[in-house]
Design a protein around this motif. Structure first.
Motif, PDB file in Angstrom:
ATOM      1  N   LYS A  35       0.866  -1.222   0.023  1.00 32.21           N
ATOM      2  CA  LYS A  35       0.042  -0.013  -0.029  1.00 32.21           C
ATOM      3  C   LYS A  35       0.821   1.200   0.145  1.00 32.21           C
ATOM      4  N   PHE A  36       0.616   2.143  -0.986  1.00 36.09           N
ATOM      5  CA  PHE A  36       1.143   3.431  -1.185  1.00 36.09           C
ATOM      6  C   PHE A  36      -0.085   4.520  -1.141  1.00 36.09           C
ATOM      7  N   LYS A  37      -0.165   5.313  -0.142  1.00 37.66           N
ATOM      8  CA  LYS A  37      -1.395   6.233  -0.206  1.00 37.66           C
ATOM      9  C   LYS A  37      -2.715   5.392  -0.489  1.00 37.66           C
ATOM     10  N   ARG A  38      -3.276   5.699  -1.196  1.00 41.98           N
ATOM     11  CA  ARG A  38      -4.605   4.956  -1.817  1.00 41.98           C
ATOM     12  C   ARG A  38      -4.366   4.025  -2.783  1.00 41.98           C
ATOM     13  N   MET A  39      -2.980   3.662  -3.292  1.00 42.28           N
ATOM     14  CA  MET A  39      -2.746   2.892  -4.273  1.00 42.28           C
ATOM     15  C   MET A  39      -1.999   1.404  -3.906  1.00 42.28           C
ATOM     16  N   ILE A  40      -2.301   0.572  -4.600  1.00 42.43           N
ATOM     17  CA  ILE A  40      -1.563  -0.751  -4.290  1.00 42.43           C
ATOM     18  C   ILE A  40      -0.313  -0.887  -5.531  1.00 42.43           C
ATOM     19  N   MET A  41       0.802  -1.180  -4.815  1.00 45.18           N
ATOM     20  CA  MET A  41       2.158  -1.040  -5.908  1.00 45.18           C
ATOM     21  C   MET A  41       2.547  -2.488  -5.859  1.00 45.18           C
ATOM     22  N   CYS A  42       3.211  -2.622  -6.926  1.00 44.92           N
ATOM     23  CA  CYS A  42       4.184  -3.830  -7.207  1.00 44.92           C
ATOM     24  C   CYS A  42       5.496  -3.370  -7.795  1.00 44.92           C
ATOM     25  N   HIS A  43       6.233  -4.305  -8.060  1.00 41.72           N
ATOM     26  CA  HIS A  43       7.733  -4.013  -8.914  1.00 41.72           C
ATOM     27  C   HIS A  43       7.642  -4.396 -10.234  1.00 41.72           C
ATOM     28  N   MET A  44       8.274  -3.827 -11.040  1.00 44.89           N
ATOM     29  CA  MET A  44       8.499  -3.824 -12.284  1.00 44.89           C
ATOM     30  C   MET A  44      10.069  -3.953 -12.852  1.00 44.89           C
ATOM     31  N   ALA A  45      10.641  -5.086 -13.240  1.00 39.67           N
ATOM     32  CA  ALA A  45      11.878  -5.004 -13.724  1.00 39.67           C
ATOM     33  C   ALA A  45      12.078  -5.509 -15.215  1.00 39.67           C
ATOM     34  N   ALA A  46      13.305  -5.414 -15.558  1.00 39.79           N
ATOM     35  CA  ALA A  46      13.555  -5.947 -16.826  1.00 39.79           C
ATOM     36  C   ALA A  46      15.012  -6.847 -17.093  1.00 39.79           C
ATOM     37  N   ASP A  47      15.047  -7.469 -18.337  1.00 41.72           N
ATOM     38  CA  ASP A  47      16.330  -7.800 -18.297  1.00 41.72           C
ATOM     39  C   ASP A  47      17.452  -6.815 -18.710  1.00 41.72           C
ATOM     40  N   THR A  48      16.872  -5.771 -19.337  1.00 35.78           N
ATOM     41  CA  THR A  48      17.858  -4.643 -19.832  1.00 35.78           C
ATOM     42  C   THR A  48      17.071  -3.229 -19.522  1.00 35.78           C
ATOM     43  N   ARG A  49      18.115  -2.347 -19.317  1.00 38.73           N
ATOM     44  CA  ARG A  49      17.363  -0.888 -18.943  1.00 38.73           C
ATOM     45  C   ARG A  49      16.513  -0.363 -20.115  1.00 38.73           C
ATOM     46  N   GLU A  50      17.002  -0.825 -21.315  1.00 39.84           N
ATOM     47  CA  GLU A  50      16.296  -0.460 -22.514  1.00 39.84           C
ATOM     48  C   GLU A  50      14.841  -0.775 -22.510  1.00 39.84           C
ATOM     49  N   GLU A  51      14.860  -2.067 -22.381  1.00 40.76           N
ATOM     50  CA  GLU A  51      13.371  -2.854 -22.326  1.00 40.76           C
ATOM     51  C   GLU A  51      12.705  -2.368 -21.255  1.00 40.76           C
ATOM     52  N   LEU A  52      13.121  -1.869 -19.884  1.00 38.73           N
ATOM     53  CA  LEU A  52      12.456  -1.436 -18.918  1.00 38.73           C
ATOM     54  C   LEU A  52      12.100   0.033 -19.180  1.00 38.73           C
ATOM     55  N   PHE A  53      12.844   0.800 -19.681  1.00 39.81           N
ATOM     56  CA  PHE A  53      12.411   2.105 -20.077  1.00 39.81           C
ATOM     57  C   PHE A  53      11.298   1.982 -21.348  1.00 39.81           C
ATOM     58  N   ALA A  54      11.429   1.181 -22.284  1.00 37.17           N
ATOM     59  CA  ALA A  54      10.396   1.152 -23.416  1.00 37.17           C
ATOM     60  C   ALA A  54       9.081   0.679 -22.690  1.00 37.17           C
ATOM     61  N   MET A  55       8.923  -0.077 -21.435  1.00 38.10           N
ATOM     62  CA  MET A  55       7.549  -0.488 -20.996  1.00 38.10           C
ATOM     63  C   MET A  55       7.271   0.739 -20.138  1.00 38.10           C
ATOM     64  N   VAL A  56       8.146   1.423 -19.345  1.00 37.56           N
ATOM     65  CA  VAL A  56       7.625   2.504 -18.777  1.00 37.56           C
ATOM     66  C   VAL A  56       7.033   3.734 -19.628  1.00 37.56           C
ATOM     67  N   ASP A  57       7.642   3.816 -20.732  1.00 35.05           N
ATOM     68  CA  ASP A  57       7.158   4.891 -21.653  1.00 35.05           C
ATOM     69  C   ASP A  57       5.891   4.330 -22.280  1.00 35.05           C
ATOM     70  N   ALA A  58       5.691   3.184 -22.636  1.00 35.34           N
ATOM     71  CA  ALA A  58       4.498   2.599 -23.059  1.00 35.34           C
ATOM     72  C   ALA A  58       3.225   2.738 -22.315  1.00 35.34           C
ATOM     73  N   ILE A  59       3.687   2.457 -20.736  1.00 32.42           N
ATOM     74  CA  ILE A  59       2.539   2.559 -19.843  1.00 32.42           C
ATOM     75  C   ILE A  59       2.391   4.027 -19.130  1.00 32.42           C
ATOM     76  N   GLY A  60       3.198   4.834 -19.442  1.00 30.78           N
ATOM     77  CA  GLY A  60       2.998   6.233 -18.948  1.00 30.78           C
ATOM     78  C   GLY A  60       3.489   6.561 -17.639  1.00 30.78           C
ATOM     79  N   VAL A  61       4.652   5.768 -17.392  1.00 32.39           N
ATOM     80  CA  VAL A  61       5.278   6.021 -16.069  1.00 32.39           C
ATOM     81  C   VAL A  61       6.517   6.799 -16.222  1.00 32.39           C
ATOM     82  N   GLN A  62       6.902   7.654 -15.484  1.00 33.76           N
ATOM     83  CA  GLN A  62       8.230   8.722 -15.822  1.00 33.76           C
ATOM     84  C   GLN A  62       9.354   8.090 -15.247  1.00 33.76           C
TER      85      GLN A  62
END
Length: 92
Positions: A11-38
């Protein structure tokens, strides 16, 4: 190469949080860009634990874009293997 989301439900404020990781930073950044996370919200940058904390809604979106669902324990084991591999590369 793969992006992973765990089943953590912190729990974080009114949200439920989890973790997201990837094999490479490029893949991780591509996914956060796609889902709208800064990108500035990256956690443990430049370490074997590099990841993002994301809301359950963003998790669902990441899964719809191909992220693999894993348990919290599985993600922790994956990070430990990544640590071991990085140490082997560093020490020859």
């Amino acid at each position: 190469m793969t992006v992973y989301v765990d089943n953590n439900k912190a729990k974080f404020k009114r949200m439920i949080m989890c973790h997201m990781a990837a094999d490479t930073r490029e893949e991780l950044f591509a996914m956060v860009d796609a889902i709208g996370v800064q990108r500035k919200w990256i956690q443990c940058k430049d370490t074997y634990k590099e990841h993002f904390d994301i809301s359950s809604g963003k998790r669902d979106l990441a899964v719809s874009f191909g992220a693999v669902e894993v348990s919290r324990k599985d993600l922790a084991r994956w990070m430990q293997r990544r640590k071991t591999l990085r140490e082997k590369v560093r020490h020859g």
